[in-house]
Design an enzyme around this catalytic site. Structure first.
Site, PDB file in Angstrom:
ATOM      1  N   ASN A  72    -118.226 -29.680  27.358  1.00 14.08           N
ATOM      2  CA  ASN A  72    -117.441 -29.744  26.004  1.00 14.08           C
ATOM      3  C   ASN A  72    -116.423 -31.264  26.251  1.00 14.08           C
ATOM      4  OD1 ASN A  72    -115.650 -28.514  25.346  1.00 14.08           O
ATOM      5  ND2 ASN A  72    -116.003 -28.925  22.840  1.00 14.08           N
ATOM      6  N   CYS A  73    -116.142 -32.253  26.867  1.00  8.92           N
ATOM      7  CA  CYS A  73    -114.883 -32.902  27.527  1.00  8.92           C
ATOM      8  C   CYS A  73    -115.283 -34.532  27.461  1.00  8.92           C
ATOM      9  CB  CYS A  73    -115.057 -32.435  29.007  1.00  8.92           C
ATOM     10  SG  CYS A  73    -113.690 -33.433  29.629  1.00  8.92           S
ATOM     11  N   GLY A  74    -114.642 -35.009  26.711  1.00  8.97           N
ATOM     12  CA  GLY A  74    -114.393 -36.062  26.199  1.00  8.97           C
ATOM     13  C   GLY A  74    -114.546 -36.886  27.751  1.00  8.97           C
ATOM     14  N   ASN A  91    -122.647 -31.675  29.614  1.00  5.59           N
ATOM     15  CA  ASN A  91    -121.853 -31.892  28.851  1.00  5.59           C
ATOM     16  C   ASN A  91    -121.910 -32.051  27.544  1.00  5.59           C
ATOM     17  OD1 ASN A  91    -119.737 -32.507  26.926  1.00  5.59           O
ATOM     18  ND2 ASN A  91    -119.004 -34.202  29.467  1.00  5.59           N
TER      19      ASN A  91
END
Length: 123
Positions: A72-74, A91
């Protein structure tokens, strides 16, 4: 153990994919690296593939055992770490090619904005 292939498509506003997760006797772990609760996508992906679900922050997993990484990387480092290692990366956030490892984020190894409805069993 019998494993199933799963096709993963990008969700609304997402990028990449579709990718196919094809577990085997060696690559049989779905690793989530989300720093919190288990994402529903990771739980469902493990259920559909027959893989073991592992919290990557709490338990180390050797790269050659990972069938897929769920993140869950922005847009920082985690987006590219697993694609750099040629590990299929899912993601749950709608993040495309970004971060210091963006050059490794390719459509055939990375997909974003994934929800449970973006998972399809192929076998």
């Amino acid at each position: 153990m019998s494993y199933k292939r799963v096709k993963i498509t990008r969700g609304s506003g997402g990028w990449g994919g579709p990718i196919i997760i094809q577990p085997n006797e060696t690559r049989n772990k779905i690793v989530y690296i989300t720093g919190g609760a288990k994402p529903e996508v990771a739980v469902k992906l493990a259920e559909l593939t027959g893989c073991e679900l592992v919290d990557g922050f709490k338990n180390g997993v050797k790269d050659h055992e990972i069938a897929c990484a769920v993140i869950n990387c922005g847009g920082t480092l985690r987006c590219g770490i697993y694609p750099q290692k040629k590990i299929p990366t899912v993601n749950i956030m709608a993040t495309g090619k970004s971060g210091p490892l963006a050059m490794f984020i390719k459509e055939d190894i990375y997909v974003s904005a994934v929800k449970v409805q973006n998972l399809e069993v192929l076998d």
